[in-house]
Structures are given as C-alpha cells and as structure tokens.
Design an enzyme around this catalytic site. Structure first.
Site, PDB file in Angstrom:
ATOM      1  N   LYS A 106       1.047  -1.284   0.237  1.00  0.00           N
ATOM      2  CA  LYS A 106       0.205  -0.346  -0.346  1.00  0.00           C
ATOM      3  C   LYS A 106       1.017   1.317  -0.157  1.00  0.00           C
ATOM      4  O   LYS A 106       1.476   1.265   0.922  1.00  0.00           O
ATOM      5  CB  LYS A 106      -0.864  -0.247   2.010  1.00  0.00           C
ATOM      6  CG  LYS A 106      -1.975   0.854   1.613  1.00  0.00           C
ATOM      7  CD  LYS A 106      -3.132   0.461   2.189  1.00  0.00           C
ATOM      8  CE  LYS A 106      -4.654   1.817   1.967  1.00  0.00           C
ATOM      9  NZ  LYS A 106      -5.832   1.188   3.127  1.00  0.00           N
ATOM     10  N   GLU A 141     -19.933  -3.595  10.584  1.00  0.00           N
ATOM     11  CA  GLU A 141     -20.447  -2.885  11.617  1.00  0.00           C
ATOM     12  C   GLU A 141     -21.679  -4.134  12.655  1.00  0.00           C
ATOM     13  O   GLU A 141     -22.180  -3.085  13.199  1.00  0.00           O
ATOM     14  CB  GLU A 141     -21.177  -1.602  10.677  1.00  0.00           C
ATOM     15  CG  GLU A 141     -20.578  -0.831  10.577  1.00  0.00           C
ATOM     16  CD  GLU A 141     -19.603  -1.504   9.115  1.00  0.00           C
ATOM     17  OE1 GLU A 141     -18.657   0.077   7.975  1.00  0.00           O
ATOM     18  OE2 GLU A 141     -20.285  -2.178   7.762  1.00  0.00           O
ATOM     19  N   ARG A 172     -25.738  -0.548   6.949  1.00  0.00           N
ATOM     20  CA  ARG A 172     -25.242  -1.830   6.902  1.00  0.00           C
ATOM     21  C   ARG A 172     -25.652  -2.569   8.538  1.00  0.00           C
ATOM     22  O   ARG A 172     -25.911  -3.916   8.733  1.00  0.00           O
ATOM     23  CB  ARG A 172     -23.821  -1.574   6.688  1.00  0.00           C
ATOM     24  CG  ARG A 172     -23.130  -1.032   5.838  1.00  0.00           C
ATOM     25  CD  ARG A 172     -21.926  -0.556   6.137  1.00  0.00           C
ATOM     26  NE  ARG A 172     -21.088  -2.237   5.838  1.00  0.00           N
ATOM     27  CZ  ARG A 172     -20.619  -2.904   4.577  1.00  0.00           C
ATOM     28  NH1 ARG A 172     -20.551  -2.181   3.812  1.00  0.00           N
ATOM     29  NH2 ARG A 172     -19.861  -4.017   5.015  1.00  0.00           N
TER      30      ARG A 172
END
Length: 605
Positions: A265, A348, A376
């Site tokens: 990354k 979540e 969600r």
C-alpha cells in the site's frame, strides 16, 4: 485475442501512472495509498482480460483510480472527486467499464457472482482487499459461490494492512508451483484415477488432506479450496511477469478461481509507504512534504478528546469502531486504553451486537461509525439494541452531506432511520461545547440507546447552546412573525444568513433544537401558534425526518399551523465539496434565504 504482452512497456507506464496519481490526488484529495498499491495489478488485468466484455469489479471501489485511467478517463482525471467530474468509486453511470457501483465494502463478491451467472460468456474478476474480505457480506458470498460460478475470478489484494504478514518467498514459490501446468494436470489426473475405486477414493482423500495441510502451512490466512475455489498464488503484486502469467492461466481455467496477490500500500511515494493509514484517504496535500493543511479541530476530535477523559475516570467506558479508529477520533483513546478500544473491522453489524453484549453486562459502550456505514447495521440496531432498550451510545460521525466521496457516502438517512426505531433518543449537537455536554449526559444515560450525530468538518462554538437538556430546545434569538428551528449543523446555517433574512424582512425567532427525539412538546404546544411561518431546518433527507416528526405531532394534537421543511428532497447527492453541495441544495447561503422567501411567498397565495 490480444497479442503478446509487452512487459517492458507496462513497467514504464506504471511509473507514469504513479506520478499522475500523486500529482492529481495532491490537489483533489482522495484514496492515494490503495491505488499506488494496485498499479501493476490493474495494468495486468486490463492486458489479460477484455473490458467491458469481461467485467472487473473493485471492492472497495476506492482502489479503482488506475482502472479509470486505463478505461478512457485519463483526460478528465484532474476532475477526480470534483463537482461534475470523475467520481470517487466505480459507477456504471460513469462508464461501461464499471459493471457495478462499489462504494461500500463487501458488495462486490455478491454482485460479481450475480453478474457472472447472468453473463456466462464473460470472465468476471473481483479484486477485494484483505479488510473487505473479512466482512460478513463477503463471507456469505464466498460460501455461496464455492464451486458454482465457473467464470468468476476472485483476487485477494493483500496489502499487509490486515492479514498475510508472514507470507514470504517460500509461499510465493509454492504459489507458483500450484499455478503451474505440471501441478494442475498431475492433480486432475490423480483425482481422475483415484476416484474410480473405494481404495482410490480413500487414498485421494488422504492426498487432498495433505495438499490442504501443506497449503495452510505456507498460506495460513488465504482462502483455500475448501470453499470450492481453485487456488492460484501467492503472487507478487508488483511483478508484472508473475501477474500476467497467473492471470492468463486463470483465464483458461474453469472456476471459480481464487488468486492471492501481495501488494504494498502506498508503493512509489515515500510518505504513503510510511503512513499508509493517513494516505488511505487524504485531503489535498503538499507533494514535497506529505503534509495536509490543518482545518482546525473537528467534531470527531472533540468526541475523541472527551472519550479519553471518560476513559481515565471510568473503567466501564468502551469504544468500538468498524475499521475507522483514527477517522472517528479514537486514535488517542486506543493508545491510552487498548483493551477497551475495539476495532471490529468492516463488520458494522457485529460491532453493534458486540456493543449490545457490553451494554447488557453493565458496561458503557460508545459505537463510533460514519453515518453511511451505520446503515449496514440497521437490523442489529432494531433487534439487538432497541428491543432490549440497551444503554449503548451511537456516535454518528459524518452525518449530513459528506462531500467528495459522493452518493454512496452521504450521511442523509440516519435521522429517519433512528426515528423509525423505538426506544432511541436522537441528538444533533449544534456546537463543540454542546457536543461535549451531550457526551457527558450520555455516559450515565440508562433509559435506552442514544444516537448522537454530527457533521464532517471543523467544530465551532455558538453562544446560547450551553446547558444541554434532553428534550429541551433553546431560544438563540427572539423575534416575531417567523420561527426558525435548526437542528445540528443547520443552526449555524440559519444564523449565518440572519442579516440577509433581516434585509429581506424575513427575520424571526431562531431556535436551537439539539434534541430530535424526544420532541420538545412543551415548546410546540405553547409557542407554535404565535408565528405565521414556521421553518424546520435539518441536514438530512426530509421524508421520515425531523420536520416530518413535528408535522405528525401537530396533526395528532390538532395544532393549526403551517410547517415548512428545509431539508434534502432527494437521496441522490453527487460528489463535490461540502460547501458546494450545501449551497446547491439550498441549505447554505443565498439559496437558503431564497428557499425560505419562496416558501413564505407561496404560503401567501
């Protein structure tokens, strides 16, 4: 069919792509580190597969910038995340090369499986991150896909942020081995022979267990063939030769195929390599220093600082977030109280139920999640929290218009969501001080769950918002004729146009309504009949919102007055700066005044 792939050309282009990403995102802001990490992978995908005939989905779509550059959007790339410009995520309305919208994590595998089933003549490739694949939605999809969808290729982009940290040269060697023709042909031949007799089947099962054991030894956290996938990998995600080789192999095989790709990354930009989290999603920055201009103390920071104070004085205070510890202001709390700061990842629903378990056990859990992501967990909010009236505190960050992340991320549904769920108190502080007071009130609030919403951006003070009381509104200005009730951020907006309202003869009483639920029924019953025009201002979706709840109440109480709701009339809010969008949709500045004046004039007809 494409001709022989020129690897040297791709290597040269990869450097130019990285330069363009850094230059553009330093001006527009955006997800830099994820895209720097998938340059070679995205190039290889577009060389081997034929988009748009073959479908390529990125989960989450914030790693699709390189894909956009390679599919005809390079000339307009400088408009990334700008109003009317290139969008922040994949979107079929933007390009035929974007087969599905992918703003939230976890949806691409399910959507990809459906697209693959509907398009058997195409290859469907889903690139999913190591954080997204742990999401429950993704796991459900993997379980359902296993062995069924023959034209699906799943690529795990493992950028060492979550899993696979111990995978090294031995695992790469083994990955190349199991992707080779020798291995695949030998494996299929042995299975064909062994499955013909009872003894052969027993031997075959032993060989399969040995194969799985060896794979798990070298690839302890990769998805294995136990789910019905043919496994190819581990592949160096920055080695174009390896990538092209394994992708070309995957293209010829019957699936579903699972490829584990290791990437770095932030690759190619020192500051992003060193601080991956900061550059995951970043505001405009200085390329030479990697620094971002400070915009002042945010509401998230106010929340985070208050939680550190709570943590010191009360060992029962816990904080939960879903992959956004620093984004929600909890970085310092995590450092000070790591055992009481739980990052559940992109899960979540689990986070909400987990907090419920803490709450029913006498703890004081604070669940900090962006408004758009809390959607969600709607089912868990109802079933696990509301029904049991558990004292869980929900910090609804980035409520209202978020800005450049666009239609998948605007936080405009949470007011209606919480108003529909019984037993919830709903609060929208209008200032930094009021947020601190609300948080202090919430710590000992035990009557049920409470949702505390605040916008993205810098916190501010508003005189007159002190001394919070649940269910009580505050008079900031007192005039005649017109009544303006602003909740949350909209108190500041109505105060900012006070002089223009006065100039147009539209001045009136201004009320700060930090409590959305319960309503200040005493104020409504005693004050509403005094005013000719009543305006309810909220930064959310009008249908099922704060204004609608007031309308419902005055109808039940037979109060004869006219209510004007100033809110968002549509759930589709595109990308642009927060300021631009607030103005365009009539929640800020002159357009807000025009909207008020238009409502009053319409009432006179």
């Amino acid at each position: 069919m494409k001709g022989r792939i020129d690897i040297d050309r791709l290597k040269n282009e990869s450097s130019k792509i990285r330069e363009l990403l850094i230059e553009t995102i330093s001006k527009t802001g955006g997800h830099l580190a994820p895209n720097l990490g998938v340059v070679e992978l995205t190039q290889a995908l577009h060389e081997v597969f034929q988009s748009p005939k073959d479908k390529i989905l990125f989960d989450v779509g914030h790693q699709s910038y390189v894909h956009k550059l390679l599919t005809g959007r390079k000339e307009n790339f400088s408009s990334l995340r700008q109003k009317n410009g290139i969008g922040p995520f994949m979107d079929p309305r933007e390009s035929e090369h974007d087969p599905f919208i992918t703003g939230h994590a976890g949806s691409a595998l399910s959507a990809g499986a459906g697209i693959a089933m509907a398009n058997p003549e195409s290859k469907v490739v889903v690139v999913i991150g190591d954080a997204s694949i742990s999401n429950g939605h993704s796991m459900e999809a993997l379980n359902n896909i296993g062995g069924k969808i023959k034209n699906l290729v799943v690529i795990l982009n493992d950028n060492e942020m979550s899993i696979g940290k111990n995978v090294g040269s031995l695992s790469r060697f083994f990955g190349k081995l199991i992707a080779s023709d020798l291995y695949l042909n030998m494996r299929n031949d042995i299975k064909g022979v062994m499955n013909k007799g009872k003894i052969g089947k027993k031997v075959n099962r032993v060989l399969e267990r040995m194969e799985v054991s060896v794979k798990q030894f070298f690839l302890p956290l990769s998805i294995s063939e136990a789910l019905g996938f043919t496994f190819l990998g581990v592949v160096d995600g920055h080695n174009l030769d390896e990538l092209v080789e394994v992708l070309e192999k995957a293209k010829t095989l019957e699936g579903p195929i699972f490829i584990h790709v290791k990437t770095q990354k932030g690759k190619g930009y020192h500051f992003a390599e060193e601080n991956k989290e900061k550059f995951h999603g970043i505001a405009p920055f200085d390329v030479a220093t990697g620094s971002v201009k400070s915009s002042g103390k945010s509401f998230s920071k106010v929340f985070g600082d208050t939680m550190v104070e709570f943590g010191k004085e009360d060992k029962d205070v816990y904080c939960i977030s879903a992959g956004m510890i620093k984004g929600t202001g909890l970085g310092e709390f995590q450092e000070a109280f790591p055992e009481r700061c739980i990052d559940v990842g992109i899960s979540e629903g689990h986070g909400v139920s987990f907090a419920g378990g803490l709450g029913i056990s006498g703890k004081k859990p604070y669940v900090a999640i962006y408004s758009t992501f809390l959607q969600r967990a709607y089912g868990q909010l109802i079933h696990d929290i509301s029904i049991q009236k558990l004292p869980v505190k929900f910090i609804v960050d980035r409520a209202g218009i978020v800005g450049e992340d666009g239609k998948t991320h605007q936080g405009i549904y949470d007011i209606g969501m919480f108003l529909q769920i019984p037993n919830f108190a709903v609060v929208a502080p209008s200032s930094a001080q009021e947020l601190e007071e609300v948080l202090k009130f919430s710590k000992e609030y035990k009557k049920g769950p409470i949702a505390i919403r605040f916008p993205r951006g810098s916190a501010y003070e508003i005189p007159g918002t002190e001394n919070f009381q649940l269910g009580k509104w505050k008079t900031i200005r007192e005039k005649n004729k017109n009544l303006y009730i602003g909740t949350g951020s909209m108190l500041k907006e109505i105060l900012s146009v006070e002089e223009e309202l006065k100039r147009r003869g539209l001045e009136g009483t201004i009320i700060g309504a930090s409590t959305i639920k319960p309503l200040d029924e005493e104020f409504i019953l005693s004050q509403f009949k005094k005013y000719e025009n009543i305006f309810i201002l909220e930064e959310g979706y009008r249908y099922g919102g704060f204004g609608n709840s007031i309308l419902d109440y005055i109808n039940r109480e037979n109060i004869d007055c006219k209510i004007n709701i100033i809110a968002l009339d549509t759930g589709y809010i595109p990308h642009g700066t927060r300021d631009e969008l607030l103005r365009e949709y009539g929640l800020r500045g002159e357009k807000l005044v025009d909207r008020i004046e238009g409502s009053i004039n319409a009432n006179k007809k």
